[in-house]
Design an enzyme around this catalytic site. Structure first.
Site, PDB file in Angstrom:
ATOM      1  N   ASP A   1      26.746 -55.361  16.187  1.00 51.42           N
ATOM      2  CA  ASP A   1      26.532 -54.591  17.417  1.00 51.42           C
ATOM      3  C   ASP A   1      27.288 -55.217  18.581  1.00 51.42           C
ATOM      4  O   ASP A   1      26.787 -55.290  19.696  1.00 51.42           O
ATOM      5  CB  ASP A   1      25.035 -54.515  17.727  1.00 51.42           C
ATOM      6  CG  ASP A   1      24.720 -53.473  18.801  1.00 51.42           C
ATOM      7  OD1 ASP A   1      25.449 -52.465  18.884  1.00 51.42           O
ATOM      8  OD2 ASP A   1      23.753 -53.671  19.558  1.00 51.42           O
TER       9      ASP A   1
ATOM     10  N   LYS B   1      13.100 -63.270  27.389  1.00 53.90           N
ATOM     11  CA  LYS B   1      13.098 -61.949  26.757  1.00 53.90           C
ATOM     12  C   LYS B   1      11.744 -61.696  26.114  1.00 53.90           C
ATOM     13  O   LYS B   1      11.313 -62.444  25.241  1.00 53.90           O
ATOM     14  CB  LYS B   1      14.206 -61.868  25.702  1.00 53.90           C
ATOM     15  CG  LYS B   1      14.258 -60.537  24.942  1.00 53.90           C
ATOM     16  CD  LYS B   1      15.393 -60.557  23.920  1.00 53.90           C
ATOM     17  CE  LYS B   1      15.470 -59.274  23.117  1.00 53.90           C
ATOM     18  NZ  LYS B   1      16.561 -59.299  22.122  1.00 53.90           N
TER      19      LYS B   1
ATOM     20  N   VAL C   1      16.312 -58.490  34.755  1.00 50.62           N
ATOM     21  CA  VAL C   1      17.779 -58.427  34.653  1.00 50.62           C
ATOM     22  C   VAL C   1      18.253 -57.400  33.632  1.00 50.62           C
ATOM     23  O   VAL C   1      19.419 -57.022  33.623  1.00 50.62           O
ATOM     24  CB  VAL C   1      18.403 -59.804  34.310  1.00 50.62           C
ATOM     25  CG1 VAL C   1      18.177 -60.804  35.420  1.00 50.62           C
ATOM     26  CG2 VAL C   1      17.868 -60.347  32.992  1.00 50.62           C
ATOM     27  N   GLY C   2      17.370 -56.930  32.764  1.00 49.07           N
ATOM     28  CA  GLY C   2      17.827 -55.950  31.769  1.00 49.07           C
ATOM     29  C   GLY C   2      16.687 -55.421  30.933  1.00 49.07           C
ATOM     30  O   GLY C   2      15.693 -56.110  30.701  1.00 49.07           O
ATOM     31  N   MET C   3      16.854 -54.187  30.489  1.00 47.42           N
ATOM     32  CA  MET C   3      15.844 -53.552  29.645  1.00 47.42           C
ATOM     33  C   MET C   3      16.538 -52.998  28.420  1.00 47.42           C
ATOM     34  O   MET C   3      17.524 -52.260  28.540  1.00 47.42           O
ATOM     35  CB  MET C   3      15.165 -52.411  30.413  1.00 47.42           C
ATOM     36  CG  MET C   3      14.026 -51.759  29.674  1.00 47.42           C
ATOM     37  SD  MET C   3      12.555 -52.784  29.728  1.00 47.42           S
ATOM     38  CE  MET C   3      11.348 -51.697  28.989  1.00 47.42           C
TER      39      MET C   3
ATOM     40  N   ALA D   1      15.990 -51.526  24.094  1.00 41.83           N
ATOM     41  CA  ALA D   1      15.079 -50.716  23.288  1.00 41.83           C
ATOM     42  C   ALA D   1      13.900 -51.542  22.792  1.00 41.83           C
ATOM     43  O   ALA D   1      12.811 -51.019  22.587  1.00 41.83           O
ATOM     44  CB  ALA D   1      15.841 -50.115  22.116  1.00 41.83           C
ATOM     45  N   PHE D   2      14.111 -52.842  22.600  1.00 40.42           N
ATOM     46  CA  PHE D   2      13.074 -53.662  21.970  1.00 40.42           C
ATOM     47  C   PHE D   2      12.506 -54.726  22.893  1.00 40.42           C
ATOM     48  O   PHE D   2      11.667 -55.502  22.474  1.00 40.42           O
ATOM     49  CB  PHE D   2      13.623 -54.328  20.706  1.00 40.42           C
ATOM     50  CG  PHE D   2      14.067 -53.344  19.674  1.00 40.42           C
ATOM     51  CD1 PHE D   2      13.148 -52.736  18.840  1.00 40.42           C
ATOM     52  CD2 PHE D   2      15.405 -53.004  19.555  1.00 40.42           C
ATOM     53  CE1 PHE D   2      13.550 -51.811  17.893  1.00 40.42           C
ATOM     54  CE2 PHE D   2      15.820 -52.088  18.608  1.00 40.42           C
ATOM     55  CZ  PHE D   2      14.891 -51.483  17.773  1.00 40.42           C
TER      56      PHE D   2
ATOM     57  N   VAL E   1      14.166 -58.235  29.667  1.00 36.82           N
ATOM     58  CA  VAL E   1      14.699 -59.570  29.947  1.00 36.82           C
ATOM     59  C   VAL E   1      14.563 -59.863  31.434  1.00 36.82           C
ATOM     60  O   VAL E   1      14.928 -59.032  32.271  1.00 36.82           O
ATOM     61  CB  VAL E   1      16.179 -59.693  29.526  1.00 36.82           C
ATOM     62  CG1 VAL E   1      16.699 -61.110  29.815  1.00 36.82           C
ATOM     63  CG2 VAL E   1      16.351 -59.363  28.052  1.00 36.82           C
TER      64      VAL E   1
END
Length: 366
Positions: free
Chosen positions: A141, A49, A26-28, A30-31, A34
């Site tokens: 952030d 994650k 579902v998402g990438m 920098a660290f 997910v």
């Protein structure tokens, strides 16, 4: 006994316990990567994650430790909550949280938001910030992609990896540029909870207009765009600038007057514009606080002073100035994970874990 299964996601090995199935990316970031998954224990969808190489450097180890500590400490309806954490046999760390269907960035790029949704989303953002700030934490952030939303319009703030202590000498360059408070750009130090209010104001403006308010190409252009709308910073703000180069740059800009936001947000309610004016103030000391913003007339439909809790205790930042080797951070991380799972660190599981057999410990005692 927990078993670990492996899957390849975007070329990355996901090594998770068999409790979690149906992995979908579902998402990438920098660290970490997910994935969504199904929790076989509860039947609920979750987000998993993977923290990439958490023990590769002291900086990454400390960052992961900080995020874990924060997720354990912050318990609030508008903050993402940690439901599980484990370390795989390959010594990658996995955080498991509730899964929400979308985020505010995706919503904003798909369609304009109606007034009641803007109000409700802003209310929940500020409600979460009131709690976070009362715990002595600054998110740093805040941006639409860090604001998760489900089909019931419940909203949760996520990604506390960059969060920091409330500290008048806070330093660094962190948040995504469009939502970055001017005091971060101007001084690189002396900022506090007010940076989150600025970011929330930028997000509020984006919900009203459907596009970013200050889409700077770089930090120089970013600051210039801000002054076009809000005018030249007042002298007392300029006097706080520590960098000679930054000071020269700010003084080189043409003098500008603050523009009434009502001229830019012609379709917004006067109450919305008034709240936005109070959030987007150059001087952080004069910026509205989260608790005050919740009581603003614009949020009257949702404001309930009996249901806008503060943290019961401040977050313990005593570790934050520590300059420790990776192995020490690793032991501290294992200790926090044992504590999360209510495993006594003095028993056999704790001993195995502390000696480095984390996977075996998890298998035997998960």
């Amino acid at each position: 006994m927990a078993e670990f299964v492996r899957a390849q996601i975007f070329g990355t090995t996901f090594e998770i316990t068999s409790r979690y199935t149906d992995l979908q990316p579902v998402g990438m970031g920098a660290f970490g990567l997910v994935c969504s998954a199904r929790d076989q224990l509860t039947g609920q969808p979750v987000a998993v994650k993977k923290i990439m190489k958490p023990f590769s450097t002291p900086v990454l180890s400390k960052r992961t430790y900080r995020e874990l500590k924060l997720l354990k400490h912050l318990r609030h309806e508008n903050i993402i909550s940690l439901s599980d954490i484990f370390i795989s046999p390959l010594e990658d760390i996995y955080f498991v949280t509730e899964l929400l269907g979308t985020d505010l960035h995706r919503l904003l790029t798909s369609r304009p938001l109606e007034k009641q949704f803007i109000q409700y989303f802003l209310y929940q953002i500020l409600r979460g910030l009131k709690y976070v700030h009362s715990a002595g934490v600054v998110h740093r952030d805040l941006k639409p992609s860090n604001i998760l939303i489900n089909e019931n319009c419940d909203l949760k703030i996520c990604d506390f990896g960059l969060a920091r202590i409330q500290d008048p000498q806070m330093t660094g360059y962190v948040s995504t540029r469009y939502y970055r408070a001017p005091e971060i750009m101007l001084t690189w130090q002396k900022y506090d909870v007010e940076v989150d209010i600025w970011s929330a104001g930028c997000i509020f403006a984006e919900m009203l207009e459907g596009k970013p308010l200050f889409p700077g190409k770089d930090h120089v252009n970013q600051f210039s765009i801000i002054t076009e709308l809000l005018g030249t910073p007042p002298d007392d703000v300029i006097q706080t600038i520590c960098s000679e180069n930054t000071l020269r740059f700010v003084k080189s800009l043409p003098k500008r007057e603050r523009q009434p936001l009502a001229n830019k947000f012609k379709n917004a309610d006067p109450e919305a514009v008034d709240l936005l004016e109070r959030m987007l103030v150059f001087d952080p000391k004069k910026r509205i606080r989260a608790g005050e913003a919740l009581a603003h007339e614009y949020l009257t439909p949702y404001h309930d002073p009996t249901d806008e809790p503060e943290a019961e205790e401040k977050f313990d930042w005593s570790f934050n100035d520590a300059d420790l080797p990776v192995d020490t951070w690793k032991i501290m991380m294992y200790s926090e994970i044992l504590d999360f799972h209510n495993i006594d660190q003095g028993n056999d599981a704790g001993q195995v874990l502390m000696e480095g057999g984390v996977a075996q410990a998890h298998q035997n005692y998960a």
